[in-house]
Motif scaffolding. Structure first.
Motif, PDB file in Angstrom:
ATOM      1  N   ARG A  44      -6.711  -2.979  11.821  1.00  0.00           N
ATOM      2  CA  ARG A  44      -6.938  -1.570  12.151  1.00  0.00           C
ATOM      3  C   ARG A  44      -6.922  -1.378  13.658  1.00  0.00           C
ATOM      4  O   ARG A  44      -7.321  -2.251  14.414  1.00  0.00           O
ATOM      5  CB  ARG A  44      -8.268  -1.091  11.586  1.00  0.00           C
ATOM      6  CG  ARG A  44      -8.307  -1.015  10.073  1.00  0.00           C
ATOM      7  CD  ARG A  44      -9.529  -0.256   9.602  1.00  0.00           C
ATOM      8  NE  ARG A  44      -9.663  -0.322   8.145  1.00  0.00           N
ATOM      9  CZ  ARG A  44     -10.592   0.350   7.461  1.00  0.00           C
ATOM     10  NH1 ARG A  44     -11.450   1.129   8.112  1.00  0.00           N
ATOM     11  NH2 ARG A  44     -10.672   0.239   6.154  1.00  0.00           N
ATOM     12  N   PRO A  49      -0.337   5.070  -0.153  1.00  0.00           N
ATOM     13  CA  PRO A  49      -1.406   6.074  -0.302  1.00  0.00           C
ATOM     14  C   PRO A  49      -0.858   7.446  -0.685  1.00  0.00           C
ATOM     15  O   PRO A  49       0.336   7.717  -0.564  1.00  0.00           O
ATOM     16  CB  PRO A  49      -2.037   6.105   1.091  1.00  0.00           C
ATOM     17  CG  PRO A  49      -0.939   5.702   2.007  1.00  0.00           C
ATOM     18  CD  PRO A  49      -0.091   4.722   1.254  1.00  0.00           C
ATOM     19  N   THR A 104       0.821  -1.214   0.000  1.00  0.00           N
ATOM     20  CA  THR A 104       0.000   0.000   0.000  1.00  0.00           C
ATOM     21  C   THR A 104       0.854   1.263   0.000  1.00  0.00           C
ATOM     22  O   THR A 104       1.752   1.413   0.837  1.00  0.00           O
ATOM     23  CB  THR A 104      -0.928   0.019   1.225  1.00  0.00           C
ATOM     24  OG1 THR A 104      -1.717  -1.170   1.227  1.00  0.00           O
ATOM     25  CG2 THR A 104      -1.841   1.233   1.202  1.00  0.00           C
ATOM     26  N   ASP A 140      -3.812   9.649   6.390  1.00  0.00           N
ATOM     27  CA  ASP A 140      -5.107   8.965   6.332  1.00  0.00           C
ATOM     28  C   ASP A 140      -4.996   7.514   6.777  1.00  0.00           C
ATOM     29  O   ASP A 140      -6.024   6.865   6.998  1.00  0.00           O
ATOM     30  CB  ASP A 140      -5.677   9.006   4.912  1.00  0.00           C
ATOM     31  CG  ASP A 140      -6.038  10.417   4.465  1.00  0.00           C
ATOM     32  OD1 ASP A 140      -6.317  11.249   5.355  1.00  0.00           O
ATOM     33  OD2 ASP A 140      -6.028  10.679   3.255  1.00  0.00           O
ATOM     34  N   TYR A 141      -3.779   7.003   6.890  1.00  0.00           N
ATOM     35  CA  TYR A 141      -3.572   5.593   7.198  1.00  0.00           C
ATOM     36  C   TYR A 141      -2.879   5.376   8.536  1.00  0.00           C
ATOM     37  O   TYR A 141      -3.061   4.337   9.165  1.00  0.00           O
ATOM     38  CB  TYR A 141      -2.746   4.929   6.082  1.00  0.00           C
ATOM     39  CG  TYR A 141      -3.538   4.685   4.828  1.00  0.00           C
ATOM     40  CD1 TYR A 141      -3.956   3.402   4.493  1.00  0.00           C
ATOM     41  CD2 TYR A 141      -3.887   5.726   3.975  1.00  0.00           C
ATOM     42  CE1 TYR A 141      -4.695   3.167   3.346  1.00  0.00           C
ATOM     43  CE2 TYR A 141      -4.624   5.507   2.826  1.00  0.00           C
ATOM     44  CZ  TYR A 141      -5.033   4.219   2.516  1.00  0.00           C
ATOM     45  OH  TYR A 141      -5.770   3.985   1.388  1.00  0.00           O
ATOM     46  N   LYS A 172      -4.889   3.257  11.147  1.00  0.00           N
ATOM     47  CA  LYS A 172      -6.316   3.589  11.125  1.00  0.00           C
ATOM     48  C   LYS A 172      -6.989   3.279   9.789  1.00  0.00           C
ATOM     49  O   LYS A 172      -8.199   3.455   9.643  1.00  0.00           O
ATOM     50  CB  LYS A 172      -6.521   5.061  11.487  1.00  0.00           C
ATOM     51  CG  LYS A 172      -6.058   6.067  10.444  1.00  0.00           C
ATOM     52  CD  LYS A 172      -6.515   7.474  10.848  1.00  0.00           C
ATOM     53  CE  LYS A 172      -6.176   8.505   9.782  1.00  0.00           C
ATOM     54  NZ  LYS A 172      -6.687   9.846  10.130  1.00  0.00           N
ATOM     55  N   ASN A 173      -6.221   2.810   8.788  1.00  0.00           N
ATOM     56  CA  ASN A 173      -6.794   2.428   7.500  1.00  0.00           C
ATOM     57  C   ASN A 173      -6.040   1.209   6.989  1.00  0.00           C
ATOM     58  O   ASN A 173      -5.025   0.819   7.567  1.00  0.00           O
ATOM     59  CB  ASN A 173      -6.697   3.593   6.508  1.00  0.00           C
ATOM     60  CG  ASN A 173      -7.807   3.570   5.478  1.00  0.00           C
ATOM     61  OD1 ASN A 173      -8.369   2.526   5.170  1.00  0.00           O
ATOM     62  ND2 ASN A 173      -8.146   4.740   4.945  1.00  0.00           N
ATOM     63  N   ASP A 174      -6.515   0.608   5.911  1.00  0.00           N
ATOM     64  CA  ASP A 174      -5.956  -0.666   5.452  1.00  0.00           C
ATOM     65  C   ASP A 174      -4.581  -0.499   4.806  1.00  0.00           C
ATOM     66  O   ASP A 174      -4.469   0.036   3.691  1.00  0.00           O
ATOM     67  CB  ASP A 174      -6.900  -1.342   4.457  1.00  0.00           C
ATOM     68  CG  ASP A 174      -8.130  -1.921   5.131  1.00  0.00           C
ATOM     69  OD1 ASP A 174      -8.124  -2.001   6.363  1.00  0.00           O
ATOM     70  OD2 ASP A 174      -9.082  -2.304   4.424  1.00  0.00           O
TER      71      ASP A 174
END
Length: 557
Positions: free
Chosen positions: A265, A205, A203, A210-211, A252-254
């Protein structure tokens, strides 16, 4: 008119994978005495690897004009050995090839120097010691799971010793079913954090905030995965971290691994700025395993942060031999790993074997350190030092430190009885108890002594009513024995309400200051007891002859 369709396809990560490795062909089984690396095209179209780069350890070679047919293979060998493989399909030669027998990283890069696949293999991936001796290749089990390393590789079972240029002999479905975990963290400076995972991650982002969140008002400026393994996320913060503060990083996100499985999470990890001033006994030797039971080396050393400081293991050395200073040493963890105040860490030669041979409730506290020094089985002198070889803790041990009535000390660790005990005092060390499995890597020692009790023998049964029906709730009871003093032995027997024997749990077993024994409702005959009230008889004594019998009750519903 005739038209032909031309397809332009950019090769992506893991379209081609390192699929088989012959690192030690001698003594030969049936294949030529030559190292090789096999690449597999995982796509349904041919793939060309012109000007791609193969890296083996610190050496790298530009690949020749290689074309791998759809769902097929290419075999890479050294130029001098090309003739030995001229009867094999799709063989390509590079100027030379030298793969370290014990293991190293092998990586494939495209023309833009982007990673396509990387494997950091070890000879320990051969499950059988005989195959580690040579003549057998390591094969990938499932090419659709390219990032799971040790769990997705195995020794070839082909009669020839390998399967160069054809389907691997160990091929089967082996999907990644375990979500990735954050395993450790290091802080090189006040605005850089290295967050390390147990798997290759994918991942990326647009906005990392956001993650990932960091408390105390810390925001992420930039973040990037470090290659070739892609397991480490390098984070740059907008504002510097403050000394003597503990921070919490939370997912807080995948964030997904290369199989698409996300980190759980809300999982979190704590960290802070390292304290560079490490003084004697800030970090102590708390347990050692020097004479492992397995043929695969499963020695380990457990350290405990006895201080209020944040200590990074990249600044710690583990030494052996010598007198005032170690004769030889290694960095505890060259990639960095913070150990927070009052935390454990276990440096082990073979993490997989340690997990198999001992009860390990906190596997994240085990760090695989392949280059850990070989400790003497019967006696040795161990050191913990800072980076400048200033001694932090020191232990001179010998086999006679173990409990004198043990028939064998193979696979039995030595445990410190208290964090405050002097490591150089023989009386500070005891054999790990039988009921703990003869080792407690990463958690409280079975021989730990601290609490002063009104009575010197305390027994509790938890819960006092259980239901052995396999529903996952209260399927067994735990008999917890807290015993004051040294060299305790216990026998535990279950009786029914009429006084008849139901089950002998343990008999004349050497145990620590606290031991936990489980009863799952089984009888001596192997069946399950009926719902009723049962008597737990605990007999305990020590070498001084002090003996006591304690009776407790437990209900089965």
């Amino acid at each position: 008119d005739y038209y032909s369709e031309i397809i332009f396809y950019k090769i992506k990560r893991h379209d081609v994978v390192i699929h088989e490795i012959m690192a030690k062909p001698d003594p030969v089984v049936m294949l030529p005495d030559a190292e090789y690396i096999e690449l597999k095209n995982c796509k349904a179209v041919p793939i060309e690897l012109t000007n791609y780069k193969l890296e083996v350890g610190s050496h790298h070679w530009a690949l020749p004009n290689i074309t791998i047919p759809a769902d097929s293979f290419a075999l890479i060998v050294g130029k001098t050995n090309e003739v030995l493989y001229n009867h094999f399909p799709n063989v390509y030669a590079i100027s030379s090839m030298s793969i370290t027998n014990s293991g190293q990283r092998i990586s494939l890069y495209n023309v833009d120097n982007e990673i396509i696949h990387s494997v950091n293999f070890s000879e320990m991936w051969h499950q059988e010691a005989a195959k580690r001796g040579g003549g057998w290749s390591l094969e990938m089990i499932d090419s659709s799971n390219p990032c799971e390393e040790e769990e997705n590789w195995s020794s070839s079972i082909a009669p020839e010793g390998g399967t160069p240029g054809k389907k691997n002999s160990v091929t089967k479905d082996n999907p990644d079913v375990k979500p990735p975990l954050m395993v450790k963290i290091s802080v090189p400076d006040a605005q850089t954090i290295l967050l390390m995972f147990d798997e290759t991650m994918l991942t990326t982002p647009h906005d990392w905030n956001d993650y990932i969140t960091i408390d105390r008002g810390i925001s992420i400026d930039t973040a990037m995965w470090l290659f070739p393994d892609g397991k480490t996320l390098q984070i740059s913060t907008k504002t510097p971290l403050l000394p003597d503060k503990l921070y919490t990083l939370t997912i807080k996100n995948d964030l997904c691994d290369c199989f698409g499985l996300p980190v759980q999470r809300a999982s979190s990890i704590q960290f802070g700025l390292d304290n560079p001033h490490i003084t004697p006994r800030d970090l102590i030797i708390n347990e050692i395993m020097t004479n492992p039971v397995s043929a695969i080396n499963s020695t380990y050393i457990e350290l405990y942060n006895f201080s209020d400081k944040i200590i990074d293991l990249k600044n710690i050395k583990i030494g052996e031999g010598g007198n005032d200073l170690p004769e030889k040493w290694v960095i505890a963890d060259p990639t960095g790993c913070q150990i927070l105040p009052k935390q454990y860490v276990v440096l082990c030669k073979n993490k997989k074997t340690t997990l198999e041979e001992y009860f390990v409730p906190y596997p994240e506290r085990l760090l695989r350190t392949e280059h850990l020094i070989n400790f003497g089985k019967q006696a040795d002198l161990l050191f913990i030092t800072d980076i400048s070889l200033n001694i932090i803790d020191k232990l001179s041990y010998a086999s006679h430190y173990h409990y004198e009535l043990l028939t064998s000390t193979k696979g039995v660790s030595l445990e410190k009885i208290n964090f405050t005990a002097d490591s150089e005092d023989q009386n500070s060390w005891k054999s790990a108890s039988a009921l703990s499995g003869f080792g407690t890597p990463g958690y409280l020692n079975s021989q730990y002594q601290e609490i002063e009790l009104d009575d010197d023998r305390v027994v509790s049964v938890q819960p006092d009513i259980f239901s052995p029906d396999g529903d996952g709730f209260d399927d067994y009871c735990q008999i917890v024995c807290t015993l004051k003093g040294e060299d305790n032995r216990i026998s535990i027997t279950i009786y029914n309400r009429d006084g008849y024997l139901v089950k002998k749990i343990t008999n004349n077993t050497y145990c620590g200051s606290q031991s936990i024994v489980r009863w799952d409702g089984n009888t001596e005959a192997g069946g399950l007891v009926s719902p009723d009230l049962y008597v737990v008889k605990v007999e305990c004594w020590n070498l001084s002859g002090k003996r006591k019998t304690i009776l407790k009750s437990v209900g089965v519903r």
